[in-house]
Design an enzyme around this catalytic site. Structure first.
Site, mmCIF file in Angstrom:
data_model
loop_
_atom_site.group_PDB
_atom_site.id
_atom_site.type_symbol
_atom_site.label_atom_id
_atom_site.label_comp_id
_atom_site.label_asym_id
_atom_site.label_seq_id
_atom_site.Cartn_x
_atom_site.Cartn_y
_atom_site.Cartn_z
ATOM 1 N N GLY A 146 -4.801 -1.809 5.001
ATOM 2 C CA GLY A 146 -4.025 -2.953 4.507
ATOM 3 C C GLY A 146 -4.650 -4.291 4.869
ATOM 4 O O GLY A 146 -4.781 -5.187 4.026
ATOM 5 N N ARG A 147 -5.088 -4.434 6.122
ATOM 6 C CA ARG A 147 -5.607 -5.737 6.565
ATOM 7 C C ARG A 147 -7.040 -6.006 6.081
ATOM 8 O O ARG A 147 -7.628 -7.031 6.416
ATOM 9 C CB ARG A 147 -5.481 -5.868 8.078
ATOM 10 N N HIS A 164 -5.828 -32.982 18.258
ATOM 11 C CA HIS A 164 -4.702 -33.830 18.698
ATOM 12 C C HIS A 164 -3.505 -32.987 19.107
ATOM 13 O O HIS A 164 -2.406 -33.517 19.285
ATOM 14 C CB HIS A 164 -4.315 -34.796 17.571
ATOM 15 N N GLU A 168 10.578 -4.842 4.207
ATOM 16 C CA GLU A 168 10.557 -6.260 3.832
ATOM 17 C C GLU A 168 10.217 -6.423 2.348
ATOM 18 O O GLU A 168 10.903 -7.116 1.600
ATOM 19 C CB GLU A 168 9.500 -7.022 4.665
ATOM 20 N N LYS A 206 9.762 -0.880 13.760
ATOM 21 C CA LYS A 206 10.294 -0.587 12.425
ATOM 22 C C LYS A 206 11.400 0.465 12.534
ATOM 23 O O LYS A 206 12.456 0.346 11.904
ATOM 24 C CB LYS A 206 9.187 -0.026 11.524
ATOM 25 N N LYS A 215 0.844 -1.198 0.000
ATOM 26 C CA LYS A 215 0.000 0.000 0.000
ATOM 27 C C LYS A 215 0.882 1.253 0.000
ATOM 28 O O LYS A 215 0.671 2.175 -0.757
ATOM 29 C CB LYS A 215 -0.918 -0.047 1.225
ATOM 30 N N GLU A 257 -4.317 -6.508 15.099
ATOM 31 C CA GLU A 257 -3.759 -5.212 14.696
ATOM 32 C C GLU A 257 -4.840 -4.130 14.806
ATOM 33 O O GLU A 257 -4.541 -2.970 15.070
ATOM 34 C CB GLU A 257 -3.200 -5.285 13.257
HETATM 35 O O1 F6P Z 1 2.399 -4.241 9.951
HETATM 36 C C1 F6P Z 1 2.062 -2.933 9.678
HETATM 37 C C2 F6P Z 1 1.519 -2.734 8.299
HETATM 38 O O2 F6P Z 1 1.378 -1.371 8.086
HETATM 39 C C3 F6P Z 1 0.188 -3.458 8.049
HETATM 40 O O3 F6P Z 1 -0.899 -2.785 8.547
HETATM 41 C C4 F6P Z 1 0.206 -3.607 6.577
HETATM 42 O O4 F6P Z 1 -0.735 -4.547 6.158
HETATM 43 C C5 F6P Z 1 1.640 -4.025 6.352
HETATM 44 O O5 F6P Z 1 2.388 -3.249 7.294
HETATM 45 C C6 F6P Z 1 2.170 -3.846 4.966
HETATM 46 O O6 F6P Z 1 2.157 -2.519 4.534
HETATM 47 P P1 F6P Z 1 2.305 -2.124 3.015
HETATM 48 O O7 F6P Z 1 1.169 -2.721 2.260
HETATM 49 O O8 F6P Z 1 2.263 -0.624 2.996
HETATM 50 O O9 F6P Z 1 3.621 -2.649 2.523
#
Ligand code: F6P
Length: 539
Positions: free
Chosen positions: A268-269, A385, A214, A508, A208, A354
Site C-alpha cells: 500500500g505505501r 521559524h 475508514e 483496528k 487495496k 510503517e
Molecule cells: O494502516 C495500515 C494499512 O494497511 C496501510 O498499510 C495501507 O496503506 C492502509 O492501511 C490502507 O489500506 P487499504 O488500501 O487496503 O484500504
C-alpha cells in the site's frame, strides 16, 4: 527469502563500534579544515541530482566500514531478490515489486513463474485512456456535463501517495479539482463534499483490500450524498474503484468496467505507481504520470547498478544506520525547500515508519538494537521559524535532509535566491555553529557576560543536501524512489521485514469492538481508563 544476519555480529559492526569510540566527539568542521577535497569526496552527482553528504559525522574509514556492513549483511544478494520478485515479504508470503510498475513495458518480471508485465501494461493503458477521456470532457457525468471535480477516497498508502504527488505537481495540473478524503471523521468527508456538485464529480475509491473501515464508511457516505441527486444506475458513470478485491467492489455496486486492478505484490505505501495513482494521472495528465514513473525507474537502475560507495539510497541508509545505531539519534528531519513538497514528510512517515518500525528480526527474535527512525519535517523556510531552534541548540541529535532545487517553477529569481540562501545558510550554520570567541568578538567592546553562553552554538549537526535541477514529474519520481530504496537497505541491515505492518492491526480490532460498545447499553470489559472514557463519551 533474504539471507538473515544479525548486523551486530558482523565484523564491520564491531569495527564500527571501535571507530565510533574514537571519533564520536570529533567536530566535522575540523575534517573540512584538514581536507580541502572533502565536499567532492562525499558527494554524488547523478543525472540532475547533486547529493552532498560531506556535512555528516563521517570520514573515509566510517564509509568504508559502513559499506563493509552492507556487504556482510548480503545487500547485493538482497537487491537482486527484491527486483527479481522473490517473496521477500515473507510474513505475508509476497513479492515486493513496486519497481515492476515503472519498468519498461518490454521487461520481464516474474511472480510465481508468470510474467506480470503484460498485466501492468494493460492497467497503465486503462489509466491513460480513462484519464484522457475525463480530462478532455469526452467522458461525462449522468446529466451529460463534463467532470470538474475528482474525489479520492482512501487512507494510508491509498491516500498519502496520490495526495502528496498531486500537491507536489500542482504546477503541472489541469482544470480538474482533486480532493482527498481519508479520515473516518465525518467532518472531513462532509466538509469536502459540501460545495461539490454530484453531477460533475467523479469518485475514485482506492483500497487495496477494500475492507478498510475508514474508506468504506466514507465511500458509503459519498454514495448516499450522490444518490440524493443521481440514481443507482448513474453510479456506473461516477464511481470507480482501485483494488485487489474484485468481489467486494462488486458488492459495492461499481461497474466492472470502472475497476482498476492492483496486485498483492504492491505494498500500500509503495502503490502510487499503480492505479492507486489514478488521481495523479487525472490531475496532471497521463504523460506527466508516465514521466513520474520514468524518473522512478531511472533511480531503480542507479540503485541496482551503482557501487555501494556511490549509490545514493545505499549511502543514505548507511548514514541512517550510523546515526541511529551508533549515535543513538532517534529521529530524522526532512526539509524540502519548496512549498510544493509540503506533504512529503507526511508521506515518508508512512513509508519509513510503517516499514521499519519493527521489534522482531527476520528469525522471529526480539531485536536488542534500534530499528525504525522517527521522521518529521515541514518545508523550509517555515520550519526555520518553527522548530529549527531545537535542531540548532537542542540536546538531541537530528540528522536533517535538505532538499532544494536550482530553478523555481514560476521563475521568480528574487524569491528563489532568498529561499535557497536560507537552505545553504542553515546547513552551514548547523555545521559550524558559533564559538564562544566568535560570540565575544561579535559583542565588541561591550561583552554581555550573562548572555555569552546562550549565544554559543556547538554546530556539528549533521545535514545531507540534495540539490536538484527542477521539481518535475521525473525528478519527483526519482526522489520518491530514492527514499523507497533507502527504506529497503535499512531493513536489510536491521534484519527485519520491511513490507508487512502487523502493528496497525490491534488498534483496528479493538476499534470494531469498542464501536459495538458505543451502540450497546452495556460496555464490555476494558481497562478502567478506557471504560471511564467510554462512559464519559456516552453520557
Ligand atoms: O494502516 C495500515 C494499512 O494497511 C496501510 O498499510 C495501507 O496503506 C492502509 O492501511 C490502507 O489500506 P487499504 O488500501 O487496503 O484500504
Amino acid at each position: 527469502m533474504l539471507k538473515n544476519s544479525n548486523p551486530t555480529q558482523t565484523n564491520a559492526w564491531k569495527a564500527l563500534q571501535k571507530h565510533f569510540a574514537e571519533v564520536k566527539d570529533r567536530h566535522t568542521l575540523s575534517l573540512f579544515e584538514k581536507d580541502a577535497a572533502r565536499a567532492d569526496k562525499f558527494s554524488i552527482q547523478w543525472h540532475d541530482f547533486y547529493v552532498d553528504y560531506s556535512k555528516n559525522r563521517i570520514d573515509e574509514e566510517t564509509m568504508k566500514l559502513l559499506v563493509q556492513l552492507a556487504d556482510e549483511c548480503h545487500l547485493k544478494n538482497a537487491i537482486e531478490k527484491y527486483f527479481g520478485g522473490d517473496l521477500i515479504n515473507n510474513t505475508e508470503k509476497r513479492a515486493v515489486l513496486h519497481t515492476a510498475l515503472r519498468a519498461p513495458e518490454n521487461s520481464v518480471v516474474n511472480v510465481d513463474g508468470k510474467n506480470v508485465m503484460p498485466e501492468v501494461a494493460a492497467v497503465k493503458h486503462k489509466i491513460k485512456q480513462f484519464s484522457e477521456e475525463v480530462i478532455s470532457g469526452k467522458r461525462k457525468g449522468y446529466s451529460g456535463k463534463a467532470f470538474t471535480d475528482v474525489v479520492n477516497i482512501g487512507i494510508g498508502g491509498s491516500d498519502l501517495g496520490p495526495a502528496m504527488v498531486t500537491e507536489a505537481l500542482k504546477f503541472y495540473k489541469n482544470h480538474l479539482n482533486v480532493h482527498f478524503i481519508s479520515n473516518v471523521d465525518g467532518d472531513h468527508v462532509l466538509e469536502t463534499i459540501k460545495h461539490l456538485n454530484p453531477e460533475t464529480t467523479l469518485i475514485v475509491i482506492v483500497s487495496k483490500t477494500f475492507t478498510t473501515l475508514e474508506t468504506l464508511s466514507n465511500a458509503l457516505t459519498v454514495k448516499e450524498w450522490f444518490l440524493k441527486s443521481g440514481n443507482e444506475k448513474d453510479i456506473a458513470k461516477h464511481f470507480v474503484a482501485v483494488s485487489t478485491n474484485l468481489q467486494e467492489i462488486d458488492k459495492f455496486g461499481i461497474d466492472p468496467d470502472n475497476v482498476f486492478p492492483m496486485w498483492d505484490w504492491v505494498g500500500g505505501r509503495f502503490s502510487l505507481w499503480s492505479a492507486v495513482g489514478l488521481s495523479i494521472a487525472l490531475s496532471v495528465g497521463y504523460d506527466n504520470f508516465d514521466k513520474l514513473l520514468k524518473g522512478a525507474h531511472a533511480m531503480d537502475e542507479h540503485f541496482r547498478t551503482a557501487p555501494f560507495a556511490n549509490n545514493i539510497p545505499v549511502v543514505l541508509a548507511l548514514l541512517s544506520v550510523w546515526y541511529n545505531n551508533f549515535y543513538g539519534a532517534e529521529s530524522q528531519a526532512i526539509i524540502p525547500y519548496t512549498q510544493y513538497l509540503h506533504r512529503l514528510a507526511a508521506y515518508l512517515q508512512q513509508g519509513i515508519m510503517e516499514s521499519n518500525g519493527k521489534q522482531t528480526d527476520r528469525d522471529g527474535n526480539p531485536i536488542p538494537y534500534q530499528t525504525g527512525v522517527i521522521i518529521w519535517g515541514e518545508p523550509g523556510t517555515n520550519s526555520q521559524h518553527a522548530f529549527f531552534q531545537l535542531i540548532h541548540q537542542g540536546t538531541k541529535l537530528i540528522p536533517t535532509d535538505f532538499i532544494g532545487f536550482k530553478h523555481s517553477l514560476h521563475g521568480n529569481t528574487d524569491h528563489h535566491n532568498k529561499l535557497m540562501a536560507n537552505f545553504f545558510a542553515q546547513t552551514e550554520a548547523l555545521l559550524k555553529g558559533k564559538t564562544e570567541a566568535e560570540v565575544r568578538k561579535e559583542m565588541g567592546d561591550k561583552v554581555n557576560e550573562a548572555l555569552v553562553p546562550f549565544k554559543v552554538f556547538t554546530g556539528n549537526r549533521p545535514t545531507t543536501s540534495f540539490l536538484i535541477d527542477k521539481l518535475t514529474p521525473e525528478s519527483l519520481g526519482s526522489l520518491i524512489a530514492m527514499y523507497e530504496h533507502k527504506i529497503f537497505v535499512e531493513g536489510v541491515i536491521w534484519n527485519i521485514y520491511s513490507y508487512d505492518q502487523w502493528g496497525v492491526e490491534l488498534g483496528k480490532q479493538l476499534a470494531s469492538k469498542i464501536l459495538k460498545d458505543i451502540a450497546a447499553t452495556e460496555i464490555s470489559a476494558h481497562d478502567s481508563s478506557t471504560t471511564n472514557l467510554l462512559k464519559q463519551f456516552k453520557k
